[in-house]
Design an enzyme around this catalytic site. Structure first.
Site, PDB file in Angstrom:
ATOM      1  N   GLY A  88     -18.605   8.950  -2.787  1.00  0.00           N
ATOM      2  CA  GLY A  88     -18.147   7.733  -2.098  1.00  0.00           C
ATOM      3  C   GLY A  88     -17.037   8.030  -1.116  1.00  0.00           C
ATOM      4  O   GLY A  88     -16.478   9.123  -1.081  1.00  0.00           O
ATOM      5  N   ARG A  91     -11.614   8.676   1.418  1.00  0.00           N
ATOM      6  CA  ARG A  91     -10.498   8.579   2.363  1.00  0.00           C
ATOM      7  C   ARG A  91     -10.935   7.901   3.652  1.00  0.00           C
ATOM      8  O   ARG A  91     -10.303   8.075   4.688  1.00  0.00           O
ATOM      9  CB  ARG A  91      -9.945   9.955   2.663  1.00  0.00           C
ATOM     10  CG  ARG A  91     -10.990  10.926   3.160  1.00  0.00           C
ATOM     11  CD  ARG A  91     -10.305  12.074   3.795  1.00  0.00           C
ATOM     12  NE  ARG A  91     -11.241  13.146   4.043  1.00  0.00           N
ATOM     13  CZ  ARG A  91     -10.952  14.164   4.806  1.00  0.00           C
ATOM     14  NH1 ARG A  91      -9.783  14.230   5.374  1.00  0.00           N
ATOM     15  NH2 ARG A  91     -11.826  15.115   4.988  1.00  0.00           N
ATOM     16  N   LYS A 111     -11.033   7.106   9.251  1.00  0.00           N
ATOM     17  CA  LYS A 111     -11.085   8.265   8.343  1.00  0.00           C
ATOM     18  C   LYS A 111      -9.659   8.771   8.148  1.00  0.00           C
ATOM     19  O   LYS A 111      -8.975   9.089   9.124  1.00  0.00           O
ATOM     20  CB  LYS A 111     -11.981   9.348   8.950  1.00  0.00           C
ATOM     21  CG  LYS A 111     -12.238  10.527   8.029  1.00  0.00           C
ATOM     22  CD  LYS A 111     -13.321  11.421   8.608  1.00  0.00           C
ATOM     23  CE  LYS A 111     -13.539  12.664   7.757  1.00  0.00           C
ATOM     24  NZ  LYS A 111     -14.564  13.542   8.359  1.00  0.00           N
ATOM     25  N   ASP A 123      -5.817  12.339  -1.869  1.00  0.00           N
ATOM     26  CA  ASP A 123      -4.773  11.401  -1.421  1.00  0.00           C
ATOM     27  C   ASP A 123      -5.284  10.367  -0.433  1.00  0.00           C
ATOM     28  O   ASP A 123      -4.529   9.509   0.014  1.00  0.00           O
ATOM     29  CB  ASP A 123      -3.610  12.186  -0.800  1.00  0.00           C
ATOM     30  CG  ASP A 123      -4.047  13.037   0.399  1.00  0.00           C
ATOM     31  OD1 ASP A 123      -5.243  12.985   0.768  1.00  0.00           O
ATOM     32  OD2 ASP A 123      -3.193  13.747   0.951  1.00  0.00           O
ATOM     33  N   ARG A 181     -26.057   7.805   3.988  1.00  0.00           N
ATOM     34  CA  ARG A 181     -26.358   9.220   3.804  1.00  0.00           C
ATOM     35  C   ARG A 181     -27.537   9.393   2.855  1.00  0.00           C
ATOM     36  O   ARG A 181     -27.872   8.462   2.111  1.00  0.00           O
ATOM     37  CB  ARG A 181     -25.121   9.902   3.187  1.00  0.00           C
ATOM     38  CG  ARG A 181     -23.863   9.701   4.011  1.00  0.00           C
ATOM     39  CD  ARG A 181     -22.631   9.490   3.137  1.00  0.00           C
ATOM     40  NE  ARG A 181     -21.482   9.045   3.934  1.00  0.00           N
ATOM     41  CZ  ARG A 181     -20.660   9.844   4.596  1.00  0.00           C
ATOM     42  NH1 ARG A 181     -20.809  11.135   4.507  1.00  0.00           N
ATOM     43  NH2 ARG A 181     -19.680   9.342   5.317  1.00  0.00           N
ATOM     44  N   ASP A 250     -24.591  14.494   0.848  1.00  0.00           N
ATOM     45  CA  ASP A 250     -23.702  13.382   1.221  1.00  0.00           C
ATOM     46  C   ASP A 250     -23.197  13.529   2.648  1.00  0.00           C
ATOM     47  O   ASP A 250     -22.543  12.625   3.163  1.00  0.00           O
ATOM     48  CB  ASP A 250     -22.524  13.281   0.244  1.00  0.00           C
ATOM     49  CG  ASP A 250     -21.767  14.589   0.108  1.00  0.00           C
ATOM     50  OD1 ASP A 250     -22.385  15.601  -0.271  1.00  0.00           O
ATOM     51  OD2 ASP A 250     -20.562  14.608   0.395  1.00  0.00           O
ATOM     52  N   ASN A 251     -23.490  14.658   3.282  1.00  0.00           N
ATOM     53  CA  ASN A 251     -23.085  14.850   4.667  1.00  0.00           C
ATOM     54  C   ASN A 251     -24.297  14.826   5.598  1.00  0.00           C
ATOM     55  O   ASN A 251     -24.237  15.364   6.701  1.00  0.00           O
ATOM     56  CB  ASN A 251     -22.330  16.171   4.826  1.00  0.00           C
ATOM     57  CG  ASN A 251     -20.971  16.135   4.142  1.00  0.00           C
ATOM     58  OD1 ASN A 251     -20.419  15.062   3.907  1.00  0.00           O
ATOM     59  ND2 ASN A 251     -20.447  17.298   3.822  1.00  0.00           N
TER      60      ASN A 251
HETATM   61  P1  AMP Z   1     -16.280  16.088   2.544  1.00  0.00           P
HETATM   62  O1  AMP Z   1     -16.328  17.487   2.027  1.00  0.00           O
HETATM   63  O2  AMP Z   1     -15.191  15.840   3.559  1.00  0.00           O
HETATM   64  O3  AMP Z   1     -17.594  15.601   3.010  1.00  0.00           O
HETATM   65  O4  AMP Z   1     -15.836  15.173   1.305  1.00  0.00           O
HETATM   66  C1  AMP Z   1     -16.499  15.189   0.063  1.00  0.00           C
HETATM   67  C2  AMP Z   1     -15.980  14.054  -0.796  1.00  0.00           C
HETATM   68  O5  AMP Z   1     -14.580  14.204  -1.052  1.00  0.00           O
HETATM   69  C3  AMP Z   1     -16.151  12.675  -0.187  1.00  0.00           C
HETATM   70  O6  AMP Z   1     -16.435  11.768  -1.228  1.00  0.00           O
HETATM   71  C4  AMP Z   1     -14.794  12.414   0.410  1.00  0.00           C
HETATM   72  O7  AMP Z   1     -14.521  11.042   0.552  1.00  0.00           O
HETATM   73  C5  AMP Z   1     -13.872  13.057  -0.606  1.00  0.00           C
HETATM   74  N1  AMP Z   1     -12.593  13.467  -0.026  1.00  0.00           N
HETATM   75  C6  AMP Z   1     -12.385  14.467   0.856  1.00  0.00           C
HETATM   76  N2  AMP Z   1     -11.079  14.569   1.167  1.00  0.00           N
HETATM   77  C7  AMP Z   1     -10.432  13.606   0.478  1.00  0.00           C
HETATM   78  C8  AMP Z   1      -9.070  13.202   0.374  1.00  0.00           C
HETATM   79  N3  AMP Z   1      -8.085  13.806   1.061  1.00  0.00           N
HETATM   80  N4  AMP Z   1      -8.780  12.158  -0.446  1.00  0.00           N
HETATM   81  C9  AMP Z   1      -9.743  11.549  -1.136  1.00  0.00           C
HETATM   82  N5  AMP Z   1     -11.042  11.884  -1.089  1.00  0.00           N
HETATM   83  C10 AMP Z   1     -11.397  12.901  -0.297  1.00  0.00           C
HETATM   84 MG    MG Z   2     -18.549  14.096   3.578  1.00  0.00          MG
END
Ligand code: AMP
Ligand code: MG
Length: 492
Positions: A88, A91, A111, A123, A181, A250-251
């Site tokens: 989900g 951030r 974002k 965070d 996604r 998810d991406n």
């Molecule tokens: P990503 O690798 O950026 O596609 O993120 C994978 C998952 O981690 C997603 O659910 C993001 O929302 C979550 N996520 C990434 N960075 C953060 C962050 N700094 N704080 C909270 N959730 C994060």
């Molecule tokens: Mg992502």
């Protein structure tokens, strides 16, 4: 009265279990780094309002504009092959949707907008470096003509974020056809929530694949639509040397846009085994693996749709397999068609894929720069004397000479004259890509010295990737040493 952001939200009309309602968390001292005025206008938004105090407050998450209905979306996903049933938006906050000047519905998302119920231990924030990287690379991809999410704005927050060190925080305003996604489908499938799945599929059909609504089997047509869009998208990535870096399910957008620019990077020297992301230890998402991985992800999507495809499982599996079988021929046609155009061939003939494959093999064996080789072939198509520049890109220049004889033989069969061929090649072989060393230098200037001039310059150069820009020739150059050993770190 016209509101500054004319929201027209549809995702929040879906059932409550699709998202968590959640406003962005305000920040200490928002400052606008960049507003994409052209994109604002395309979206029917007032750029002057967005650049003013109320607009910047909205872009930072300090004020929720009228008509917004902020949510964090629920999704699941396979991360490096491991299924995670609950991810989900951890951030990101979706402010809402607008209908753009061409009648297309677009998401507006912040974002780095603070914690959400999906933040797990994160965070909810983003650091300035990754925000500028995503802004720059997504806009460069758009200018290259590749489907992608867009960047509307970047603001700094005036608050530090804690990573390995303290870094300046920032918020990116991202615009997407949608943020749905493959992992969104997996979220409902993993819970056995067939009604949720059906509601999601109906939403995606109406929004992204309207022609599927009237097909004999709308959910099959939906799957077909995503398969085709992803096959075409990955072929386009390969044509410009793009490595996404983290093709988790998810991406992967079901709308067929490039999404979630984290550890992405562009090839310097051509080598299909190239991996940039420091967390991709096994090379799962290497440049040359991307076509295979896209199909793997699409297979996960097809599995989620099984309950909707037919009444019994055997029939559903057969339907899913038929849709997935479209991927390989579609990808091959898109990939080889694009490679032929890169070589100046108006249409693909038998033998052309082998000709292109032979060049790529010689490039890999000779550490030839991917972008420079193809860009310099444009002049060589017109004037054989220009071969000198291309062959110098090869460790052993004679490896090019042998290939060039074959290429010229094939070019001689083209109906176009050499000047036309060279022109067409210049419209498909960019001179300027976001070179990794330039992106790093740009980030360093912004983060270490609050100097945004390199960001502005690079962005301007990359907005015209197919034009010769003699004043900016240095931005086309490969890094010293060919960029060997370059590493990217996750975008968080
Ligand atoms: P990503 O690798 O950026 O596609 O993120 C994978 C998952 O981690 C997603 O659910 C993001 O929302 C979550 N996520 C990434 N960075 C953060 C962050 N700094 N704080 C909270 N959730 C994060
Ligand atoms: Mg992502």
């Amino acid at each position: 009265m016209m509101t500054a952001l004319p929201f027209d939200n549809s995702y929040t009309r879906l059932p409550e279990r699709f998202y968590a309602r959640r406003p962005p968390t305000p920040v200490a001292a928002p400052r606008l780094v960049r507003l994409n005025r052209a994109l604002a206008e395309e979206l029917g938004l007032d750029p002057d309002w967005l650049a003013g105090p109320d607009g910047v407050a909205a872009l930072a998450g300090n004020a929720v504009p009228e008509g917004a209905d902020p949510i964090a979306a629920a999704y699941a996903g396979h991360q490096f092959g491991q299924f995670v049933p609950q991810l989900g938006d951890g951030r990101a906050v979706l402010l809402g949707e607008v209908v753009d000047r061409d009648g297309h519905r677009r998401d507006i998302q912040l974002k780095g907008a603070g914690p959400t119920p999906f933040s797990r231990r994160g965070d909810g924030r983003a650091a300035l470096g990754p925000v500028l990287r995503e802004y720059l690379v997504s806009e460069a991809m758009a200018a290259l003509g590749i489907p992608t999410t867009r960047a509307l704005a970047a603001v700094t927050t005036g608050e530090p974020v804690v990573r390995e060190t303290l870094l300046p925080g920032a918020v990116l305003t991202r615009v997407a056809a949608s943020h749905i996604r493959v992992g969104t489908f997996q979220f409902f499938a993993a819970r056995g929530d067939v009604e949720g799945l059906r509601a999601l599929a109906d939403h995606v059909v109406a929004r992204h694949y309207p022609e599927a609504a009237t097909a004999a089997s709308p959910y099959w047509a939906l799957l077909e639509g995503v398969v085709v869009a992803q096959a075409d998208l990955v072929a386009r990535w390969l044509h410009v040397g793009f490595v996404h870096g983290v093709m988790n399910t998810d991406n992967m957008s079901v709308a067929g846009e490039t999404i979630d620019y984290g550890p992405c990077a562009f090839l310097d020297a051509y080598d299909p085994r190239t991996v940039y992301s420091s967390i991709d230890r096994n090379g799962r998402y290497a440049y040359g693996q991307q076509a295979r991985i896209a199909l793997w992800n699409l297979t996960r999507l097809a599995e989620t749709l099984l309950p909707l495809l037919a009444d019994d499982e055997t029939a559903s599996v057969a339907e899913a397999e038929a849709a997935l079988a479209l991927y390989a021929p579609r990808f091959e046609a898109a990939y080889h068609g694009g490679l032929a155009r890169k070589l100046g061939l108006a249409e693909t003939r038998e033998g052309d894929p082998a000709l292109a494959g032979d060049l790529l093999k010689r490039m890999a064996e000779n550490q030839a720069d991917f972008t420079l080789t193809f860009r310099n072939l444009c002049a060589a198509a017109e004037r054989p004397e220009a071969d000198a520049v291309v062959r110098d890109l090869f460790v052993d220049p004679t490896a090019y000479d042998a290939w060039a004889v074959e290429w010229r033989g094939r070019l001689a069969q083209e109906a176009r004259d050499p000047a036309e061929t060279a022109d067409a090649m210049r419209r498909t072989n960019p001179a300027f890509i976001p070179r990794n060393h330039r992106v790093e230098a740009m980030i360093e200037a912004a983060v270490e010295r609050a100097d945004f001039a390199p960001f502005e310059t690079l962005l301007a150069v990359l907005s015209r990737p197919y034009a010769d820009q003699p004043d900016h020739a240095a931005f086309a150059a490969a890094p010293e040493g060919g960029g060997v050993g370059y590493r990217t770190f996750c975008g968080t």
